[in-house]
Design an enzyme around this catalytic site. Structure first.
Site, PDB file in Angstrom:
ATOM      1  CG  ASP A  13      69.406 -32.416  53.849  1.00 45.05           C
ATOM      2  OD1 ASP A  13      69.467 -32.719  52.641  1.00 45.05           O
ATOM      3  OD2 ASP A  13      68.713 -31.474  54.279  1.00 45.05           O
ATOM      4  CE  LYS A  16      68.813 -39.110  51.375  1.00 44.23           C
ATOM      5  NZ  LYS A  16      68.854 -38.014  52.353  1.00 44.23           N
ATOM      6  N   GLY A  40      68.800 -32.932  47.477  1.00 43.88           N
ATOM      7  CA  GLY A  40      70.106 -32.361  47.154  1.00 43.88           C
ATOM      8  C   GLY A  40      71.145 -33.286  47.749  1.00 43.88           C
ATOM      9  CG  HIS A  41      71.185 -36.935  47.211  1.00 41.46           C
ATOM     10  ND1 HIS A  41      70.698 -38.150  46.819  1.00 41.46           N
ATOM     11  CD2 HIS A  41      70.249 -36.422  48.040  1.00 41.46           C
ATOM     12  CE1 HIS A  41      69.510 -38.353  47.385  1.00 41.46           C
ATOM     13  NE2 HIS A  41      69.215 -37.309  48.124  1.00 41.46           N
ATOM     14  CD  GLN A 225      62.848 -36.429  49.107  1.00 39.18           C
ATOM     15  OE1 GLN A 225      62.356 -37.396  48.555  1.00 39.18           O
ATOM     16  NE2 GLN A 225      63.520 -35.521  48.446  1.00 39.18           N
ATOM     17  N   GLY A 420      84.369 -36.796  57.607  1.00 35.16           N
ATOM     18  CA  GLY A 420      84.561 -35.649  56.718  1.00 35.16           C
ATOM     19  C   GLY A 420      83.818 -35.946  55.431  1.00 35.16           C
TER      20      GLY A 420
HETATM   21  P1  GDP Z   1      71.952 -36.179  51.475  1.00 28.70           P
HETATM   22  O1  GDP Z   1      70.788 -35.360  51.032  1.00 28.70           O
HETATM   23  O2  GDP Z   1      71.561 -37.242  52.468  1.00 28.70           O
HETATM   24  O3  GDP Z   1      72.753 -36.749  50.343  1.00 28.70           O
HETATM   25  O4  GDP Z   1      72.924 -35.182  52.259  1.00 28.70           O
HETATM   26  P2  GDP Z   1      73.352 -33.693  51.787  1.00 28.70           P
HETATM   27  O5  GDP Z   1      74.348 -33.820  50.707  1.00 28.70           O
HETATM   28  O6  GDP Z   1      72.163 -32.854  51.551  1.00 28.70           O
HETATM   29  O7  GDP Z   1      73.980 -33.137  53.120  1.00 28.70           O
HETATM   30  C1  GDP Z   1      75.077 -33.715  53.723  1.00 28.70           C
HETATM   31  C2  GDP Z   1      76.213 -32.669  53.795  1.00 28.70           C
HETATM   32  O8  GDP Z   1      77.179 -33.123  54.699  1.00 28.70           O
HETATM   33  C3  GDP Z   1      76.946 -32.521  52.468  1.00 28.70           C
HETATM   34  O9  GDP Z   1      77.460 -31.212  52.383  1.00 28.70           O
HETATM   35  C4  GDP Z   1      78.086 -33.524  52.582  1.00 28.70           C
HETATM   36  O10 GDP Z   1      79.215 -33.204  51.795  1.00 28.70           O
HETATM   37  C5  GDP Z   1      78.420 -33.386  54.053  1.00 28.70           C
HETATM   38  N1  GDP Z   1      78.959 -34.590  54.697  1.00 28.70           N
HETATM   39  C6  GDP Z   1      78.604 -35.888  54.508  1.00 28.70           C
HETATM   40  N2  GDP Z   1      79.284 -36.674  55.378  1.00 28.70           N
HETATM   41  C7  GDP Z   1      80.062 -35.848  56.124  1.00 28.70           C
HETATM   42  C8  GDP Z   1      80.979 -36.049  57.192  1.00 28.70           C
HETATM   43  O11 GDP Z   1      81.223 -37.162  57.654  1.00 28.70           O
HETATM   44  N3  GDP Z   1      81.563 -34.925  57.720  1.00 28.70           N
HETATM   45  C9  GDP Z   1      81.330 -33.671  57.251  1.00 28.70           C
HETATM   46  N4  GDP Z   1      81.947 -32.644  57.818  1.00 28.70           N
HETATM   47  N5  GDP Z   1      80.477 -33.454  56.234  1.00 28.70           N
HETATM   48  C10 GDP Z   1      79.840 -34.527  55.690  1.00 28.70           C
HETATM   49  P1  IMO Z   2      67.461 -35.073  50.539  1.00 26.42           P
HETATM   50  O1  IMO Z   2      67.254 -36.158  49.528  1.00 26.42           O
HETATM   51  C1  IMO Z   2      65.733 -32.544  53.656  1.00 26.42           C
HETATM   52  C2  IMO Z   2      61.490 -31.511  53.223  1.00 26.42           C
HETATM   53  C3  IMO Z   2      61.142 -30.051  52.994  1.00 26.42           C
HETATM   54  C4  IMO Z   2      59.791 -29.986  53.691  1.00 26.42           C
HETATM   55  C5  IMO Z   2      59.178 -31.338  53.353  1.00 26.42           C
HETATM   56  C6  IMO Z   2      58.219 -31.300  52.170  1.00 26.42           C
HETATM   57  O2  IMO Z   2      68.484 -34.063  50.128  1.00 26.42           O
HETATM   58  O3  IMO Z   2      67.691 -35.643  51.894  1.00 26.42           O
HETATM   59  P2  IMO Z   2      58.617 -31.103  49.542  1.00 26.42           P
HETATM   60  O4  IMO Z   2      59.261 -30.030  48.735  1.00 26.42           O
HETATM   61  O5  IMO Z   2      59.247 -32.446  49.389  1.00 26.42           O
HETATM   62  O6  IMO Z   2      57.124 -31.166  49.348  1.00 26.42           O
HETATM   63  O7  IMO Z   2      58.833 -30.639  51.065  1.00 26.42           O
HETATM   64  O8  IMO Z   2      60.256 -32.198  53.057  1.00 26.42           O
HETATM   65  N1  IMO Z   2      62.459 -32.096  52.279  1.00 26.42           N
HETATM   66  C7  IMO Z   2      63.728 -32.369  52.566  1.00 26.42           C
HETATM   67  N2  IMO Z   2      64.452 -32.126  53.673  1.00 26.42           N
HETATM   68  N3  IMO Z   2      66.291 -33.212  52.633  1.00 26.42           N
HETATM   69  C8  IMO Z   2      65.584 -33.493  51.523  1.00 26.42           C
HETATM   70  O9  IMO Z   2      66.065 -34.266  50.517  1.00 26.42           O
HETATM   71  C9  IMO Z   2      64.247 -33.032  51.435  1.00 26.42           C
HETATM   72  N4  IMO Z   2      63.292 -33.111  50.485  1.00 26.42           N
HETATM   73  C10 IMO Z   2      62.185 -32.545  51.022  1.00 26.42           C
HETATM   74  O10 IMO Z   2      62.091 -29.210  53.587  1.00 26.42           O
HETATM   75  O11 IMO Z   2      59.975 -29.934  55.091  1.00 26.42           O
HETATM   76 MG    MG Z   3      70.227 -33.358  50.906  1.00 23.84          MG
END
Ligand code: GDP
Ligand code: IMO
Ligand code: MG
Length: 431
Positions: A13, A16, A40-41, A225, A420
């Site tokens: 999270d 990416k 979840g991206h 991840q 942002g």
């Molecule tokens: P990922 O799994 O690495 O792709 O990240 P996620 O999408 O799960 O979580 C990142 C969250 O932060 C998402 O809701 C993005 O829209 C948000 N986000 C990413 N970069 C920024 C930033 O620079 N500022 C803010 N406020 N939100 C951001």
């Molecule tokens: P993205 O790609 C954050 C965490 C789970 C748990 C551990 C094992 O959005 O960054 P699993 O279901 O993979 O066997 O769970 O890994 N986890 C993540 N945490 N972002 C993710 O993906 C994750 N994918 C798995 O919360 O701790």
């Molecule tokens: Mg994510």
């Protein structure tokens, strides 16, 4: 033959998805190489939010080809739904634009049921998995009785294999976990339906990527991840079951040892974790509430996949330096700089204290972090709202100093910071 790899340097999270979307403007092919719908991206473009679990984030650009590599585990129910959602949002998804490795493994409802039953049985030792069947699907792969995408191409044999697979897991569910069995024929009917929908997308993506690189096309690999969730290199056993680190891209896309132009490490400006496991710089109380947000904003620290509140803390420079090393990171991208606005003082973990000693690096990797206490450096924060800043020189001096200190700690340049979630809310760092 430029291959760039985007990886998360923390526990996932990091943002990416949004950086892959940004870099995909220059890419021809964008390829996911690990994990499944535990990811979840999020990508925000022009006020529209895309939440992707399986399809690479670069797919939003109309010129790219999206690849799902052999290192992935794919739940076809999620994939079919994601294809529909993208189409409904105006993104063209065709077998010409989306290519799925024949060797990627399938996740079934039996894997999901087993994941959830195993978590329950762990009691207080829960990993906090996403419950998406990731562990059981990779376990089947390693045990050499998994189901692969290519199995969807021969429906008669597939039905037999699937029946056997669900019946076997049903036995475990009932005998070991005292859980309800699944309806075998219902799963077979559901998966037969997915098979007919997904057949046209199945291909030898390793060959296609190889040919694209030979032609000088640009390939962007998207990790899911993060480094600290890597099965080998993360905070074992509180990890996922795949290889999110950069080396996983070469194996998980079937590329072999080919030149890599850049390994882009994505780092949040602070630290978060969802699920159990050690977290030395974790904070609680008011600071935690401030970093996490209330859940009102879509970017507040609540899981994209599960909605769980994320644990939060100060940026851990020791773990970041570790991630830079084990991935061969060549440049960093720091996200969520805007969230730090308004904090008078920032803390940055620069070392650990253990048994009266100060350590710059972990003696045995990150698996046994519990006894290590963070050594913090305090840096001045900034009060200004930075969300509209687009030039490095326009960022507050304290924000620039924070970035420079991270560069110094890690020994690699920070090339961009984001202020942002929107595609345009990015600042290129100038030397
Ligand atoms: P990922 O799994 O690495 O792709 O990240 P996620 O999408 O799960 O979580 C990142 C969250 O932060 C998402 O809701 C993005 O829209 C948000 N986000 C990413 N970069 C920024 C930033 O620079 N500022 C803010 N406020 N939100 C951001
Ligand atoms: P993205 O790609 C954050 C965490 C789970 C748990 C551990 C094992 O959005 O960054 P699993 O279901 O993979 O066997 O769970 O890994 N986890 C993540 N945490 N972002 C993710 O993906 C994750 N994918 C798995 O919360 O701790
Ligand atoms: Mg994510």
């Amino acid at each position: 033959m430029p291959l760039d790899i985007v990886i998360g340097t923390q526990w996932g999270d990091e943002g990416k998805g949004r950086i892959v979307d940004l870099l995909a403007a220059q890419a021809d092919l964008v390829a996911r190489y690990n994990g499944g719908d535990n990811a979840g991206h999020t990508v925000n473009v022009g006020g529209h939010t895309f939440r992707l679990h399986l399809i690479p984030s670069g797919i939003i650009h109309p010129h790219t080809i999206g690849i799902l590599g052999n290192g992935m585990v794919i739940n076809p129910a999620t994939l079919v739904q994601e294809i529909e959602n993208l189409k409904a949002a105006g993104v063209s998804i065709t077998p010409e634009r989306l290519r799925i490795s024949f060797a990627a493994h399938l996740i079934t409802p039996a894997h999901r049921a087993l994941d959830q039953a195993q978590e329950q049985a762990r009691g207080s030792g829960q990993i906090g998995t996403t419950g998406r069947g990731i562990g059981p699907a990779y376990t089947d792969k390693a045990a050499r009785h998994g189901l692969r995408m290519e199995d969807l191409l021969d429906l008669d044999t597939f039905r037999e294999k699937l029946e056997h697979h669900v019946a076997t897991i049903n036995t475990w569910l009932m005998r070991i976990y005292e859980a309800d069995p699944l309806d075998v024929q219902a799963v077979v009917r559901e998966y037969t339906h997915y098979a007919t929908q997904l057949q046209p997308y199945i291909a030898d993506v390793g060959m296609e990527l190889h040919q694209a690189l030979r032609l000088g096309k640009q390939v962007l690999a998207e990790g899911a991840q993060g480094t600290l969730l890597d099965l080998d290199l993360g905070t074992y056993p509180y990890v996922t079951s795949s290889t999110p680190t950069a080396a996983g891209a070469l194996l998980g896309l079937g590329l072999g040892i080919v030149p890599v132009r850049a390994v882009i490490g994505v780092t949040k400006a602070f630290q978060t974790r969802v699920g159990a496991g050690p977290f030395p710089t974790e904070v609680f109380g008011k600071t935690a509430e401030r970093l996490r947000g209330t859940g009102k904003n879509p970017w507040d620290e609540f899981g994209t996949t599960t909605g769980r509140p994320r644990r939060v803390g100060w940026l851990d420079g020791v773990l970041l330096r570790y991630a830079v090393r084990v991935n061969g990171v060549t440049e960093l991208m720091i996200t969520k700089m805007d969230i730090l606005s308004g904090l008078p003082t920032l803390r940055l973990c620069i070392a650990y204290r253990y048994n009266g000693h100060t350590l710059q690096d972990l003696p045995l990797g990150p698996a046994h972090l519990e006894p290590f206490e963070p050594v913090y450096e305090e840096l001045p924060g900034w009060m200004e709202d930075v969300t509209t800043v687009r030039r490095w020189d326009d960022l507050p001096a304290a924000a620039r100093a924070y970035v420079r200190r991270i560069e110094e700690l890690c020994g690699v340049p920070v090339r961009r910071v984001s202020v942002g979630p929107e595609r345009s809310q990015v600042v290129e760092v100038t030397p």
